[in-house]
Design a protein around this motif. Structure first.
Motif, PDB file in Angstrom:
ATOM      1  N   SER A  56     -43.635  -4.455  60.996  1.00 63.20           N
ATOM      2  CA  SER A  56     -42.359  -3.763  61.675  1.00 63.20           C
ATOM      3  C   SER A  56     -41.094  -4.534  60.926  1.00 63.20           C
ATOM      4  CB  SER A  56     -42.288  -3.718  63.074  1.00 63.20           C
ATOM      5  OG  SER A  56     -43.430  -2.726  63.547  1.00 63.20           O
ATOM      6  N   ARG A  57     -41.042  -5.637  61.159  1.00 62.57           N
ATOM      7  CA  ARG A  57     -39.659  -6.376  60.929  1.00 62.57           C
ATOM      8  C   ARG A  57     -39.688  -6.034  59.056  1.00 62.57           C
ATOM      9  NH1 ARG A  57     -37.283  -9.191  64.472  1.00 62.57           N
ATOM     10  NH2 ARG A  57     -38.265  -9.638  66.277  1.00 62.57           N
ATOM     11  N   ALA A  58     -40.397  -6.502  58.367  1.00 58.08           N
ATOM     12  CA  ALA A  58     -40.485  -6.105  57.126  1.00 58.08           C
ATOM     13  C   ALA A  58     -40.039  -4.927  56.690  1.00 58.08           C
ATOM     14  CB  ALA A  58     -41.900  -6.542  56.358  1.00 58.08           C
ATOM     15  N   ILE A  59     -40.490  -3.644  57.261  1.00 56.76           N
ATOM     16  CA  ILE A  59     -40.328  -2.508  57.134  1.00 56.76           C
ATOM     17  C   ILE A  59     -38.652  -2.092  57.320  1.00 56.76           C
ATOM     18  CG2 ILE A  59     -40.275   0.130  57.807  1.00 56.76           C
ATOM     19  CD1 ILE A  59     -43.579  -0.750  57.946  1.00 56.76           C
ATOM     20  N   ARG A  60     -38.148  -2.879  58.422  1.00 55.24           N
ATOM     21  CA  ARG A  60     -36.788  -2.642  58.925  1.00 55.24           C
ATOM     22  C   ARG A  60     -36.043  -3.344  57.975  1.00 55.24           C
ATOM     23  NH1 ARG A  60     -35.156  -4.923  64.519  1.00 55.24           N
ATOM     24  NH2 ARG A  60     -35.325  -6.919  63.345  1.00 55.24           N
ATOM     25  N   LEU A  61     -36.432  -4.510  57.508  1.00 56.50           N
ATOM     26  CA  LEU A  61     -35.460  -5.271  56.508  1.00 56.50           C
ATOM     27  C   LEU A  61     -35.276  -4.453  55.028  1.00 56.50           C
ATOM     28  CD1 LEU A  61     -33.889  -7.765  55.381  1.00 56.50           C
ATOM     29  CD2 LEU A  61     -36.154  -8.574  54.789  1.00 56.50           C
ATOM     30  N   LEU A  62     -36.485  -3.926  54.626  1.00 55.26           N
ATOM     31  CA  LEU A  62     -36.424  -3.492  53.404  1.00 55.26           C
ATOM     32  C   LEU A  62     -35.682  -2.071  53.328  1.00 55.26           C
ATOM     33  CD1 LEU A  62     -39.901  -4.479  52.276  1.00 55.26           C
ATOM     34  CD2 LEU A  62     -38.020  -5.145  51.289  1.00 55.26           C
ATOM     35  N   ASP A  63     -35.929  -1.177  54.463  1.00 55.72           N
ATOM     36  CA  ASP A  63     -35.455   0.144  54.514  1.00 55.72           C
ATOM     37  C   ASP A  63     -33.736   0.048  54.923  1.00 55.72           C
ATOM     38  OD1 ASP A  63     -35.382   2.831  55.364  1.00 55.72           O
ATOM     39  OD2 ASP A  63     -35.024   2.464  57.531  1.00 55.72           O
ATOM     40  N   ASN A  64     -33.317  -1.044  55.511  1.00 51.77           N
ATOM     41  CA  ASN A  64     -32.061  -1.071  55.969  1.00 51.77           C
ATOM     42  C   ASN A  64     -31.020  -1.517  54.577  1.00 51.77           C
ATOM     43  OD1 ASN A  64     -32.074   0.055  58.572  1.00 51.77           O
ATOM     44  ND2 ASN A  64     -32.220  -2.157  59.337  1.00 51.77           N
ATOM     45  N   THR A  65     -31.697  -2.552  54.182  1.00 50.73           N
ATOM     46  CA  THR A  65     -31.248  -3.111  53.083  1.00 50.73           C
ATOM     47  C   THR A  65     -31.114  -2.169  51.615  1.00 50.73           C
ATOM     48  OG1 THR A  65     -31.875  -5.211  53.818  1.00 50.73           O
ATOM     49  CG2 THR A  65     -30.936  -5.324  51.405  1.00 50.73           C
ATOM     50  N   LEU A  66     -32.225  -1.549  51.418  1.00 48.50           N
ATOM     51  CA  LEU A  66     -32.372  -0.565  50.421  1.00 48.50           C
ATOM     52  C   LEU A  66     -31.271   0.349  50.619  1.00 48.50           C
ATOM     53  CD1 LEU A  66     -36.060  -0.480  49.395  1.00 48.50           C
ATOM     54  CD2 LEU A  66     -34.323  -1.224  48.067  1.00 48.50           C
ATOM     55  N   LEU A  67     -31.194   1.105  51.981  1.00 49.27           N
ATOM     56  CA  LEU A  67     -30.181   2.173  52.104  1.00 49.27           C
ATOM     57  C   LEU A  67     -28.900   1.772  51.818  1.00 49.27           C
ATOM     58  CD1 LEU A  67     -30.130   5.011  53.101  1.00 49.27           C
ATOM     59  CD2 LEU A  67     -29.623   3.887  55.617  1.00 49.27           C
ATOM     60  N   GLY A  68     -28.489   0.495  52.100  1.00 51.16           N
ATOM     61  CA  GLY A  68     -27.294   0.080  51.712  1.00 51.16           C
ATOM     62  C   GLY A  68     -26.914  -0.264  49.872  1.00 51.16           C
ATOM     63  N   GLN A  69     -27.872  -0.338  49.455  1.00 53.77           N
ATOM     64  CA  GLN A  69     -27.907  -0.391  47.829  1.00 53.77           C
ATOM     65  C   GLN A  69     -28.026   0.626  46.982  1.00 53.77           C
ATOM     66  OE1 GLN A  69     -29.988  -4.193  47.034  1.00 53.77           O
ATOM     67  NE2 GLN A  69     -28.867  -5.372  48.641  1.00 53.77           N
TER      68      GLN A  69
END
Length: 180
Positions: A56-69
């Motif tokens: 869950s934490r890995a998905i959140r990190l990747l989702d949020n960071t990719l959304l900003g980039q």
């Protein structure tokens, strides 16, 4: 605990019985009362198992960071399937897709040609790494000549890519709230 209850259903729930030849990608939208995040693989329904904290934490990190980039012509989403063919509709953990492929609030899948990045977090076989809490990212790219995916890089503390757009993700930030 019964399988039905594990998915939030009562014990009298009748699991769908596949037709001869298996389910099709279009059936996935028509079957009533499927548990969330049901995938279709080879004509068979595949149900999501409980997720680990790491997952869950890995998905959140990747989702949020990719959304900003992502550039404006792309978007990021979780929980959507990709209709690969008549008998396969997998659900990657995170998708980066062409923004113009969004058909509205009732959409349930994307075409493979609309997907720019598909993220699948795998943690079942990485128990030691899960305890440490740091992901390792394997990046694959489709080889046009062989039409197969080839490993192009392994990233530990930082994921830096230039294609399909500049990506810079601090993988050590997976649990930044707990370290705070």
């Amino acid at each position: 605990m019964s399988a039905a209850r594990e998915y939030g259903l009562d014990d009298d729930y009748q699991w769908p019985r596949p037709p001869v030849g298996g389910w099709t990608a279009d059936d996935l939208d028509e079957l009533p009362n499927l548990p969330p995040h049901t995938e279709l693989i080879g004509g068979s329904l595949v149900f999501e198992s409980p997720q680990t904290n790491f997952h869950s934490r890995a998905i959140r990190l990747l989702d949020n960071t990719l959304l900003g980039q992502v550039p404006d012509e792309l978007d990021v989403i979780r929980g959507m399937t990709v209709k690969l063919n008549k008998r396969n509709r997998p659900e990657p953990d995170v998708l980066v897709f062409r923004a113009d492929a969004d058909t509205g609030p009732q959409q349930t899948w994307y075409r493979p040609e609309d997907v720019v990045i598909a993220v699948e977090v795998v943690s079942e076989d990485s128990e030691e790494r899960d305890r440490e809490g740091l992901p390792v990212v394997y990046v694959y790219e489709l080889d046009p000549a062989s039409q197969s995916y080839c490993l192009v890089g392994i990233f530990h503390d930082k994921l830096r890519l230039t294609v399909p757009f500049p990506i810079d993700i601090d993988l050590t930030a997976i649990d930044h709230r707990r370290r705070g």
